[in-house]
Design a protein around this motif. Structure first.
Motif, mmCIF file in Angstrom:
data_model
loop_
_atom_site.group_PDB
_atom_site.id
_atom_site.type_symbol
_atom_site.label_atom_id
_atom_site.label_comp_id
_atom_site.label_asym_id
_atom_site.label_seq_id
_atom_site.Cartn_x
_atom_site.Cartn_y
_atom_site.Cartn_z
ATOM 1 N N ALA A 74 13.430 3.636 -2.904
ATOM 2 C CA ALA A 74 12.145 2.946 -2.739
ATOM 3 C C ALA A 74 11.861 2.558 -1.294
ATOM 4 N N GLN A 75 12.806 2.801 -0.378
ATOM 5 C CA GLN A 75 12.641 2.346 0.998
ATOM 6 C C GLN A 75 11.411 2.960 1.674
ATOM 7 N N LEU A 76 11.162 4.241 1.460
ATOM 8 C CA LEU A 76 10.018 4.891 2.097
ATOM 9 C C LEU A 76 8.712 4.235 1.656
ATOM 10 N N ALA A 77 8.553 4.028 0.343
ATOM 11 C CA ALA A 77 7.324 3.410 -0.169
ATOM 12 C C ALA A 77 7.163 1.990 0.366
ATOM 13 N N GLU A 78 8.264 1.242 0.432
ATOM 14 C CA GLU A 78 8.179 -0.138 0.914
ATOM 15 C C GLU A 78 7.825 -0.194 2.397
ATOM 16 N N LEU A 79 8.415 0.696 3.185
ATOM 17 C CA LEU A 79 8.104 0.722 4.621
ATOM 18 C C LEU A 79 6.662 1.167 4.858
ATOM 19 N N ARG A 80 6.193 2.135 4.064
ATOM 20 C CA ARG A 80 4.794 2.549 4.169
ATOM 21 C C ARG A 80 3.858 1.366 3.903
ATOM 22 N N GLN A 81 4.159 0.603 2.864
ATOM 23 C CA GLN A 81 3.327 -0.539 2.513
ATOM 24 C C GLN A 81 3.314 -1.567 3.632
ATOM 25 N N ARG A 82 4.497 -1.884 4.174
ATOM 26 C CA ARG A 82 4.600 -2.879 5.231
ATOM 27 C C ARG A 82 3.866 -2.449 6.489
ATOM 28 N N LEU A 83 4.071 -1.202 6.890
ATOM 29 C CA LEU A 83 3.437 -0.709 8.115
ATOM 30 C C LEU A 83 1.938 -0.521 7.916
ATOM 31 N N GLY A 84 1.534 -0.121 6.707
ATOM 32 C CA GLY A 84 0.106 -0.009 6.426
ATOM 33 C C GLY A 84 -0.589 -1.353 6.518
ATOM 34 N N ASP A 85 0.039 -2.403 5.991
ATOM 35 C CA ASP A 85 -0.528 -3.754 6.095
ATOM 36 C C ASP A 85 -0.621 -4.194 7.559
ATOM 37 N N LEU A 86 0.418 -3.899 8.336
ATOM 38 C CA LEU A 86 0.413 -4.269 9.751
ATOM 39 C C LEU A 86 -0.699 -3.546 10.503
ATOM 40 N N ARG A 87 -0.853 -2.250 10.231
ATOM 41 C CA ARG A 87 -1.908 -1.495 10.907
ATOM 42 C C ARG A 87 -3.280 -2.060 10.562
ATOM 43 N N GLN A 88 -3.483 -2.473 9.306
ATOM 44 C CA GLN A 88 -4.767 -3.043 8.907
ATOM 45 C C GLN A 88 -5.052 -4.330 9.677
ATOM 46 N N ARG A 89 -4.033 -5.177 9.859
ATOM 47 C CA ARG A 89 -4.233 -6.429 10.590
ATOM 48 C C ARG A 89 -4.512 -6.175 12.070
#
Length: 333
Positions: A278-293
Motif C-alpha cells: 500500500a506504500q505507493l498509494a499512500e505516498l501518492r495520496q500524501r504528495l497529491g494533497d501537498l501539491r494541491q496545497r
C-alpha cells in the motif's frame, strides 16, 4: 573501473526498457536510428559538460579526425550542409512527388547507402513516407496530410498530445520546430497538435513564439498518455541522479536532493504484506494533497519570477522470487 561497471549495468537496464517500449502493445517501433542517436547525444552532452573534442574522441576510442567526421556526418547531411539527413531526405521525396530508391541513393551518395536506406526504412515505418516495391526500383512518396491523419488514427496516437505537453513542460520553452523534431511529426501535424494544446489551456505561446507549460498532470489510470508518464518518470530519475553526482564533485552547500530504494520480502499471509504493497498509494495520496496545497497558495499569491521546482518521483514494482532468491521476472536482470 567502478564507473565502467556502473555504466555497463545501466546500459543493460536501459536496453531492456527500450526493447519493452519498442514492442509494447504488439507494436514494432523502428530502432534503426537508435545507435547513431545514442552516439550523437552522448557527444553533445560531453561537449555541454565542457569536455574538448579530443578528450571525447579518446573516451569513444576514436582518433580525433574520425570522431569529428562521424559527429558531422550524423548531425547534418553531407549533401546539404546544415540540415539533418532525415529532414533532407523527407524534403527531397516531397519535392519529387514519386521517386525511386535508386534516385534517392544517387542524390544522397555522399551519405552512404547503408545510412540512407536505414533512414528511408525509418521514414516509411513512421508513416511519413509510403513505399512500394523492393530493391533499387522501390518507389516512395510523402504521405499527404489526410493520410497522416488517417495513419495517426490507425496507430492509436491518442497519447501524442500528452507526450507533446510533457516535452514542453519539462524541456520548454520550446520552439514549434524543435517540438516537431522531438515528436518526429511534420510541421503541419505539429501545428495542429499545438493548436489543440493551446485551446485546452495546457500550453501557452510566449511573446517570442516559443511554447511553455505551467503544469503537467495526468489523472491516475488515464487511458491515454502512458508514453508521457514514462518519459516523465525516467527524466525525473535521471535528473535526480545527475544532480546528486554533481553535488558530490563540488564543495557547494548540499541541496535536499537524492533517492532511496527499499526492498521488502513478503508473501501471501505475511502480516505486513498489505501495508508494504500500500506504500505507493499512500505516498501518492500524501504528495497529491501537498501539491494541491502548494497550487492553491501559488494561485492566491502568484509565482515568483525566479523559483525552484522540486521534483519528487515515487515508483514501486513487485518482483517474483523463488526460494533461492533468484528472479523469476524476465525484466529483473
Amino acid at each position: 573501473m567502478n564507473a565502467q561497471v556502473l555504466i555497463d549495468s545501466i546500459v543493460r537496464q536501459v536496453t531492456v526498457l527500450i526493447a519493452q517500449l519498442a514492442t509494447s502493445g504488439g507494436i514494432r517501433a523502428p530502432l534503426s536510428h537508435v545507435a547513431n542517436q545514442v552516439f550523437l547525444d552522448l557527444a553533445r552532452e560531453l561537449e555541454e559538460q565542457g569536455l574538448s573534442r579530443k578528450v571525447s574522441a579518446d573516451m569513444f576510442g576514436m582518433a580525433l579526425r574520425a570522431y569529428i567526421r562521424k559527429v558531422r556526418r550524423l548531425s547534418e547531411a553531407e549533401t546539404e550542409k546544415g540540415r539533418t539527413l532525415w529532414q533532407a531526405l523527407l524534403d527531397f521525396v516531397r519535392a519529387e512527388g514519386l521517386v525511386t530508391r535508386e534516385r534517392v541513393l544517387e542524390r544522397f551518395a555522399a551519405d552512404g547507402e547503408l545510412q540512407v536506406t536505414a533512414l528511408l526504412h525509418d521514414l516509411t515505418e513512421s508513416g511519413l513516407v509510403f513505399g512500394s516495391g523492393s530493391g533499387k526500383r522501390a518507389v516512395y512518396r510523402v504521405a499527404s496530410d489526410d493520410e497522416l491523419d488517417r495513419v495517426a488514427q490507425l496507430s492509436d496516437s491518442s497519447g501524442a498530445d500528452e507526450l507533446a505537453w510533457v516535452l514542453v513542460y519539462r524541456e520548454g520553452p520550446l520552439a514549434a520546430a524543435r517540438l516537431g523534431e522531438l515528436l518526429r511529426r511534420s510541421p503541419e501535424t505539429t501545428a495542429q497538435l499545438i493548436d489543440r494544446l493551446v485551446a485546452d489551456g495546457r500550453v501557452q505561446v510566449n511573446a517570442d513564439g516559443t511554447l511553455s507549460a505551467r503544469e503537467f498532470v495526468l489523472p491516475l489510470g488515464s487511458p491515454a498518455g502512458w508514453e508521457a508518464a514514462v518519459f516523465d518518470h525516467v527524466q525525473a530519475m535521471v535528473q535526480t541522479i545527475c544532480q546528486r553526482l554533481q553535488q558530490a564533485s563540488t564543495d557547494a552547500s548540499p541541496l535536499p536532493v537524492g533517492g532511496s530504494t527499499y526492498s521488502f520480502d513478503v508473501w501471501p499471509g505475511h502480516p505486513l504484506e498489505a501495508e508494504t504493497k500500500a506504500q505507493l498509494a499512500e505516498l501518492r495520496q500524501r504528495l497529491g494533497d501537498l501539491r494541491q496545497r502548494v497550487d492553491e497558495h501559488n494561485r492566491a499569491h502568484g509565482v515568483m519570477p525566479t523559483h525552484e521546482q522540486v521534483v519528487t518521483y515515487v515508483g514501486q514494482c513487485i518482483l517474483q522470487r523463488n526460494s533461492e532468491g533468484e528472479a523469476d521476472d524476465e525484466f529483473a536482470r
